[in-house]
Each structure stands twice: as C-alpha cells, then as structure tokens.
Scaffold this motif. Structure first.
Motif, short mmCIF file in Angstrom:
data_model
loop_
_atom_site.label_atom_id
_atom_site.label_comp_id
_atom_site.label_asym_id
_atom_site.label_seq_id
_atom_site.Cartn_x
_atom_site.Cartn_y
_atom_site.Cartn_z
N GLU A 114 0.91 -1.22 -0.09
CA GLU A 114 -0.12 0.09 -0.26
C GLU A 114 0.98 1.55 0.10
O GLU A 114 0.58 2.05 -0.78
N LYS A 115 1.69 1.29 1.00
CA LYS A 115 2.84 2.28 0.93
C LYS A 115 3.57 2.35 -0.29
O LYS A 115 3.87 3.56 -0.94
N ILE A 116 4.05 1.37 -1.06
CA ILE A 116 4.88 1.49 -2.08
C ILE A 116 4.04 1.92 -3.20
O ILE A 116 4.33 2.84 -4.03
N ASN A 117 2.76 1.68 -3.29
CA ASN A 117 1.80 2.27 -4.32
C ASN A 117 1.61 3.79 -4.29
O ASN A 117 1.54 4.64 -5.28
N MET A 118 1.65 4.23 -2.85
CA MET A 118 1.31 5.55 -2.62
C MET A 118 2.54 6.33 -3.43
O MET A 118 2.43 7.49 -3.62
N ILE A 119 3.85 5.85 -2.69
CA ILE A 119 4.88 6.55 -3.25
C ILE A 119 5.12 6.33 -4.69
O ILE A 119 5.48 7.55 -5.30
N LEU A 120 5.07 5.15 -5.42
CA LEU A 120 5.15 4.99 -6.84
C LEU A 120 4.17 6.07 -7.48
O LEU A 120 4.61 6.63 -8.63
N ASP A 121 3.12 6.34 -6.94
CA ASP A 121 1.89 7.45 -7.60
C ASP A 121 2.39 8.45 -7.44
O ASP A 121 2.02 9.44 -8.13
N THR A 122 3.44 9.19 -6.90
CA THR A 122 3.86 10.46 -6.80
C THR A 122 4.99 10.66 -7.94
O THR A 122 5.27 11.69 -8.09
N TYR A 123 5.73 9.45 -8.56
CA TYR A 123 6.53 9.68 -9.41
C TYR A 123 6.20 10.79 -10.57
O TYR A 123 7.09 11.64 -10.99
N PRO A 124 4.91 10.72 -11.05
CA PRO A 124 4.65 11.84 -12.33
C PRO A 124 4.60 13.15 -11.64
O PRO A 124 5.12 14.20 -12.38
N GLU A 125 4.42 13.44 -10.45
CA GLU A 125 4.54 14.82 -9.78
C GLU A 125 5.94 15.27 -9.86
O GLU A 125 6.21 16.21 -10.05
N ILE A 126 6.92 14.28 -9.43
CA ILE A 126 8.32 14.25 -9.04
C ILE A 126 8.76 14.76 -10.58
O ILE A 126 9.53 15.69 -10.74
N VAL A 127 8.45 14.26 -11.66
CA VAL A 127 8.83 14.29 -13.15
C VAL A 127 8.52 15.83 -13.57
O VAL A 127 9.33 16.48 -13.99
N LYS A 128 7.15 16.19 -13.04
CA LYS A 128 6.75 17.62 -13.35
C LYS A 128 7.58 18.53 -12.81
O LYS A 128 7.70 19.66 -13.30
N THR A 129 8.13 18.33 -11.37
CA THR A 129 8.60 18.99 -10.47
C THR A 129 10.12 19.51 -11.16
O THR A 129 10.47 20.66 -11.27
N VAL A 130 10.85 18.18 -11.70
CA VAL A 130 12.00 18.35 -12.23
C VAL A 130 11.94 19.29 -14.00
O VAL A 130 12.50 19.96 -14.05
N LYS A 131 10.84 19.05 -14.51
CA LYS A 131 10.75 19.61 -15.80
C LYS A 131 10.26 21.17 -15.65
O LYS A 131 10.84 21.87 -16.18
N SER A 132 9.58 21.58 -14.33
CA SER A 132 9.64 22.85 -14.08
C SER A 132 10.96 23.76 -13.92
O SER A 132 10.93 24.99 -14.19
N LEU A 133 11.86 22.90 -13.21
CA LEU A 133 13.16 23.67 -13.33
C LEU A 133 13.65 23.82 -14.50
O LEU A 133 14.45 25.04 -14.59
N CYS A 134 13.46 23.13 -15.35
CA CYS A 134 13.74 23.48 -16.67
C CYS A 134 13.26 24.78 -17.34
O CYS A 134 13.98 25.67 -18.05
N ASP A 135 12.19 24.84 -17.07
CA ASP A 135 11.30 26.07 -17.50
C ASP A 135 11.68 27.38 -16.98
O ASP A 135 12.03 28.42 -17.55
N SER A 136 12.37 27.17 -15.77
CA SER A 136 12.45 28.31 -15.02
C SER A 136 14.07 28.77 -15.26
O SER A 136 14.47 29.75 -15.10
N ASP A 137 14.69 28.08 -15.99
CA ASP A 137 16.11 28.11 -16.48
C ASP A 137 16.03 28.48 -18.21
O ASP A 137 17.06 28.25 -18.65
N ALA A 138 15.03 29.12 -18.80
CA ALA A 138 15.22 29.53 -20.14
C ALA A 138 16.20 30.26 -20.37
O ALA A 138 16.51 31.42 -19.64
#
Length: 103
Positions: A73-97
C-alpha cells in the motif's frame, strides 16, 4: 535547495525520467515485484545523488524502505507520486530558459 549545477542538468534528467525510467517505473507499478520496485528505488536514489536532486533521492530511499517492509500500500502511494516528481524536475527546466526567450 537547488544548486545551479542541478538546475543546469535538469533538462537531461527530465528526459531520462520521462523515457528510460518511466518504463521501469511503469513496469514495477504494473507487476508489483518487490525486486523491481527496490531496484527502481535504488536507481532513483543514485540518480538523485548524481544530479543533486534531493527530491529524487528521498523518493528512492522511501521506496526502498517500503519495499524492504513489503508494504504494498505504501509502495503504491510512493510510486504514484512519480509523475509529480517528473513535473517538478521539468518545471526547473522552464525556470532556466536561456536569455532572450522572455517575450
């Protein structure tokens, strides 16, 4: 918390997270094998260290810990946050235009 070095490497990291590691994440999520999940957690921890990205390092460590506890259950909760983490990393790219892109 973000070093200039980490922000500079963010586009490369975002690409990896959206392609190579996305497939591994998806497979681990689908099959629920603890070995795959722990392996993915270890990958994320190492990538987090390599790219100075604490959010990924913590994600990987949390995942490993829960895989060690066989807490699906906890594993799935953590795994489900992966897309958000990817978004966070991508947002860093945008801030560094590069200069000149500000319209």
């Amino acid at each position: 918390e973000m070093t200039p070095e980490a922000i500079k490497k963010a586009p490369q990291l975002a690409h990896l997270l959206e392609t190579h590691y996305y497939e591994i994440w998806d497979k681990a999520r689908q099959n629920g094998f603890f070995d795959d999940i722990a392996g993915f957690g270890e990958d994320m921890r190492n990538v987090g260290i390599k790219y100075s990205m604490a959010i990924l390092q913590r994600f990987g460590e949390n995942l490993n810990e829960q895989a060690g506890n066989f807490d699906i259950e906890k594993i799935n909760m953590i795994l489900d946050t992966y897309p958000e983490i990817v978004k966070t990393v991508k947002s860093l790219c945008d801030s560094d235009a590069p200069e000149g892109r500000h319209g």
